[in-house]
Design a protein around this motif. Sequence first.
Motif, PDB file in Angstrom:
ATOM      1  N   SER A 260      46.265  34.439  45.351  1.00 16.58           N
ATOM      2  CA  SER A 260      45.096  33.661  44.935  1.00 16.58           C
ATOM      3  C   SER A 260      45.522  32.548  43.990  1.00 16.58           C
ATOM      4  O   SER A 260      46.531  32.658  43.296  1.00 16.58           O
ATOM      5  N   SER A 263      41.437  33.275  39.791  1.00 12.95           N
ATOM      6  CA  SER A 263      40.911  34.635  39.707  1.00 12.95           C
ATOM      7  C   SER A 263      39.865  34.703  38.591  1.00 12.95           C
ATOM      8  O   SER A 263      40.115  34.241  37.477  1.00 12.95           O
ATOM      9  N   THR A 348      36.227  41.441  40.250  1.00  7.56           N
ATOM     10  CA  THR A 348      37.227  40.368  40.268  1.00  7.56           C
ATOM     11  C   THR A 348      37.074  39.610  41.581  1.00  7.56           C
ATOM     12  O   THR A 348      37.035  40.221  42.656  1.00  7.56           O
ATOM     13  N   GLN A 350      38.799  36.637  43.856  1.00 10.27           N
ATOM     14  CA  GLN A 350      40.063  35.912  44.015  1.00 10.27           C
ATOM     15  C   GLN A 350      39.880  34.811  45.049  1.00 10.27           C
ATOM     16  O   GLN A 350      39.524  35.079  46.192  1.00 10.27           O
TER      17      GLN A 350
END
Length: 378
Positions: A260, A263, A348, A350
């Motif tokens: 990624s 993030s 999270t 990404q």
Amino acid sequence: MKFEINRDELLDALNDVMKAISQKVAIPILTGIKIDIEEKGMTLTGSDSDITIRTFVPTEKDGEQNIKVVEKGSIVLQARVFNEIIRKLPTNNVMIETETGLQTHISSGKSEFKLIGSDPEDYPILPDVKDDNSFSMPSDLMKSIIRETVFAVSQQETRPILTGVHWEAKEGKLSCVATDSHRLARRLTSPDEMPLEPFSFVIPGKSLQELNKILPDNTESVEIIIADQQVLFKTRNVLFYSRLLEGNYPDTSRLIPDESKTSVTVNGRSLLQSIDRASLLAREERNNIVRFSAGEGKSIEISSNSPEVGKVEETIEAITITGEDLNISFSAKYMMDALRAIDGQDITIQFTGAMRPFILKSANDDTILQLILPVRTY
């Protein structure tokens, strides 16, 4: 056939079996429910040929008599009519008796009905599923897997295989994946007693939605038995058969990015509520588009602009933001579905660029993954 039954017990069983009944079936008898009475209890069967549900009511439960069997036998009765009659009977004691031919007499209190039944011999035989290839998992885990994946199946019949959820087992791990080619939902788990042989099959999304309504919200074990073109889910008193979809499910593993550029970790509930507010204006647009911007600091900007309605901008605080600045647009509905599947935990997200698929995961748990394709807005 003649028996007396507790109406509430009969209604509970009917509620399950009615989920398999459809009025749009090629075989007319499938608009009916098959009733089998034996010494040990009553079995109800309903089917639309894609799914079949069989439920059993024992003669005795917790020391109390549910059914008084006078004479064993079988009959098929029109499902919708029978269900409505039982629902509206005046007392909790119901007597059901088949008389000459296929006429069936239903009485409760001072109410009496006579229904014309169908010959149970004409009802399709259930598929023969051997439990050579089976495993089990708790009911609440099964319900979670369904909730976290089934919403992402395709609603279009143009690619029938995508209307189902792909269950695949390798090396003791089970992967459940759904995609409509614009988004993807994946759930990984490691049930006990997995079959030694790897397996791969696709269960129709509609079957899983109906199964989800029947499964109890507890840790009761559900046995899953895999056969040719059929899967059987078995609980204590319910058998749920579903046909499997034919064809090869696409290899979705290559769609999931393994790196990624940006993030973002944020509270899932705050983000869901913010996108929900932004979508109030975006709903007027055909694609329901919301914009997401992350730059320096810990602020995320959520915005939406509808030329004929107005515009909305909102800033929420992230827990952490790392990597490059980002401006991206996506479907508010897809994002909200994904956030609900992860269910309010810190998440999270990404990103690998403004026009590349991005993934959402729980910040503390890798077993649930959601992937969404962004939308080009320029």
